[in-house]
Scaffold this active site. Structure first.
Site, PDB file in Angstrom:
ATOM      1  N   LYS A  98      65.389  42.392  44.023  1.00 45.55           N
ATOM      2  CA  LYS A  98      66.742  42.963  43.928  1.00 45.55           C
ATOM      3  C   LYS A  98      66.780  44.468  44.203  1.00 45.55           C
ATOM      4  O   LYS A  98      67.765  44.986  44.700  1.00 45.55           O
ATOM      5  CB  LYS A  98      67.359  42.668  42.559  1.00 45.55           C
ATOM      6  CG  LYS A  98      67.864  41.231  42.452  1.00 45.55           C
ATOM      7  CD  LYS A  98      68.785  41.054  41.248  1.00 45.55           C
ATOM      8  CE  LYS A  98      69.348  39.651  41.197  1.00 45.55           C
ATOM      9  NZ  LYS A  98      68.324  38.662  40.755  1.00 45.55           N
ATOM     10  N   GLU A 120      78.688  44.335  37.752  1.00 43.09           N
ATOM     11  CA  GLU A 120      78.560  43.437  36.613  1.00 43.09           C
ATOM     12  C   GLU A 120      77.142  42.890  36.626  1.00 43.09           C
ATOM     13  O   GLU A 120      76.430  42.992  37.628  1.00 43.09           O
ATOM     14  CB  GLU A 120      79.551  42.265  36.727  1.00 43.09           C
ATOM     15  CG  GLU A 120      79.149  41.186  37.712  1.00 43.09           C
ATOM     16  CD  GLU A 120      79.275  41.632  39.158  1.00 43.09           C
ATOM     17  OE1 GLU A 120      80.122  42.499  39.441  1.00 43.09           O
ATOM     18  OE2 GLU A 120      78.507  41.118  39.994  1.00 43.09           O
ATOM     19  N   SER A 385      60.102  35.582  44.650  1.00 42.94           N
ATOM     20  CA  SER A 385      61.137  36.627  44.532  1.00 42.94           C
ATOM     21  C   SER A 385      60.937  37.558  43.338  1.00 42.94           C
ATOM     22  O   SER A 385      61.397  38.696  43.369  1.00 42.94           O
ATOM     23  CB  SER A 385      62.516  35.985  44.473  1.00 42.94           C
ATOM     24  OG  SER A 385      62.590  35.015  43.442  1.00 42.94           O
TER      25      SER A 385
HETATM   26  C1  LIG Z   1      68.486  37.288  40.895  1.00 44.44           C
HETATM   27  C2  LIG Z   1      67.255  36.603  41.263  1.00 44.44           C
HETATM   28  C3  LIG Z   1      67.253  35.516  42.168  1.00 44.44           C
HETATM   29  C4  LIG Z   1      68.507  34.928  42.742  1.00 44.44           C
HETATM   30  O1  LIG Z   1      69.231  35.777  43.581  1.00 44.44           O
HETATM   31  P1  LIG Z   1      69.306  35.554  45.156  1.00 44.44           P
HETATM   32  O2  LIG Z   1      70.409  36.452  45.562  1.00 44.44           O
HETATM   33  O3  LIG Z   1      69.589  34.112  45.412  1.00 44.44           O
HETATM   34  O4  LIG Z   1      67.997  35.949  45.719  1.00 44.44           O
HETATM   35  C5  LIG Z   1      66.041  34.953  42.529  1.00 44.44           C
HETATM   36  N1  LIG Z   1      64.878  35.403  42.015  1.00 44.44           N
HETATM   37  C6  LIG Z   1      64.834  36.429  41.131  1.00 44.44           C
HETATM   38  C7  LIG Z   1      63.510  36.860  40.611  1.00 44.44           C
HETATM   39  C8  LIG Z   1      66.020  37.062  40.735  1.00 44.44           C
HETATM   40  O5  LIG Z   1      65.965  38.075  39.859  1.00 44.44           O
END
Ligand SMILES: *Cc1c(COP(=O)(O)O)cnc(C)c1O
Length: 403
Positions: A98, A120, A385
């Site tokens: 993010k 938010e 992610s």
């Molecule tokens: C917020 C988040 C997501 C989901 O958000 P996307 O916009 O779909 O990428 C996925 N993995 C993690 C670790 C997150 O913090």
């Protein structure tokens, strides 16, 4: 016939923010001006040499990029099929992807002369990433959060406060994400001159789905290059979890014109029988939410349905308009992983690789494990992610240690 995607990214979305039949900007009149200002500024500023240079330096010296691409050997051997590679966004500063778009959005805010970032947050992940960017640039930051979420996500509330951010509790309605969105928009509309609204995924009205995708592209560009360097080839399959879809679009965007299968993975939660899931692409229908058109889990009146996933970053009833378009175009396919499969993948990655993943990311790992076995050979590139620190108490209290 295979479609040519070589100039797709330059031409998509169109000037009005449409990704095929999806996207656009469905706005109350008082938001049209401010959104147009952000749009025009983004197109001009993001192409300037100064902006590009500064963002590159931030990626390298502050975020710690490039993050590695890693061959998960023990996990691959255990699955007994394709080789599984992980793009390590868990090693990006703050522990998830993010920050890639938050640093971009905050840098744009700085160039636009804004003083305050407003957003938010649901689980608090976007709030923490944005508060981090605000601290870096010396901007004010105001994060709106439902009181229910504030109680549930206490560590992230502490993080935001330590980072100097003002957390605004939202106490009406269900006191969760939806009310927090309304509250943040209201605050933004009081002073669009000095503040900017920062969306946390490839969702919302134009230009946000485009902007957030562009800021996340670094993930795919790095991973493609790293994978080729490591193996001399391209992966056969590329995959990522999809909540709003930003980490997935970041990775996928680099492979659209390659001969790779691309799979987005949605949370099936407790399964379809209970309806407790957030598998928007699999079970949704086109609709409008938060100012844009996309696949949407909705009731007969077009109101967004309540959704559920054990990974709170994935429980959104809509999805990025670009994902909606790429599904219809047949370029990206969407699969699901339920809570049980997610947990299994979570524990396996801990034990086999010494990596504790975010529960969101574990959905993509679960899919890769299934797919690897099915394929028998070849390779899969997974976007890991984020890291699982935020999920530790929840896992230990509810599910134990995976013994
Ligand atoms: C917020 C988040 C997501 C989901 O958000 P996307 O916009 O779909 O990428 C996925 N993995 C993690 C670790 C997150 O913090």
């Amino acid at each position: 016939m295979k479609k040519d995607y070589s100039d797709y990214l330059e031409n998509t979305p169109d000037a009005a923010g449409n990704f095929g039949d999806y996207g656009g900007a469905f706005l109350p009149p008082q938001l049209e001006g401010p959104m147009k200002d952000i749009h025009d500024a983004y197109l001009k500023i993001s192409k300037s040499a100064d902006f590009i240079h500064e963002l590159r330096a931030i990626r390298k010296h502050y975020q710690g990029r490039p993050t590695p691409t890693y061959y998960a050997k023990r996990m691959s051997e255990q699955c007994g099929g394709a080789e599984i590679y992980l793009k390590r966004e868990d090693l990006n500063h703050t522990g998830a992807h993010k920050l890639n778009h938050c640093m971009g959005e905050a840098l744009l805010a700085k160039y636009m002369g804004k003083k305050k970032l407003i957003a938010e947050t649901g689980a608090g992940q976007h709030g923490v990433a944005l508060a981090t960017a605000a601290a870096y640039f010396g901007l004010e930051c105001e994060i709106h959060m439902g009181e229910v979420d504030i109680a549930k996500e206490h560590p992230n509330v502490i993080r935001m406060k330590l980072l100097g951010c003002k957390v605004v509790p939202v106490s009406h309605g269900l006191k969760t994400l939806k009310e927090a969105v309304d509250s943040a928009f209201e605050a933004y509309l009081k002073d669009p001159e000095n503040s900017i609204y920062c969306i946390g995924s490839v969702v919302g009205p134009h230009p946000f789905p485009m902007m957030v995708r562009d800021f996340q592209r670094v993930v795919g560009i790095e991973a493609r290059e790293q994978f080729q360097e490591m193996t001399g080839n391209l992966p056969d399959v590329v995959t990522a979890c999809v909540g709003g879809g930003s980490n997935a679009m970041g990775l996928f965007s680099a492979f659209l014109n390659d001969p790779c299968e691309i799979w987005g993975v949605e949370p099936l939660g407790r399964g379809t029988k209970t309806g407790d899931h957030a598998a928007t692409m699999t079970y949704g229908m086109p609709g409008i939410i938060h100012g844009f058109k996309c696949y949407l889990l909705q009731d007969e009146n077009g109101e967004p349905s309540p959704v559920y996933s054990m990974a709170s970053g994935l429980d959104y009833p809509g999805v990025g308009p670009e994902h909606s378009h790429l599904k219809d175009a047949g370029r990206v396919q969407y699969a699901t992983a339920d809570d049980r499969e997610c947990l299994d993948a979570f524990y396996k990655l801990c034990r086999l690789e010494g990596i504790i993943p975010a529960l969101e990311s574990a959905h993509a790992v679960a899919f890769a494990m299934k797919k690897a076995k099915e394929m028998g050979s070849g390779s899969i590139l997974v976007n890991l992610s984020g890291r699982g620190d935020k999920d530790l108490d929840f896992i230990a209290d509810n599910y134990g240690y995976g013994d």
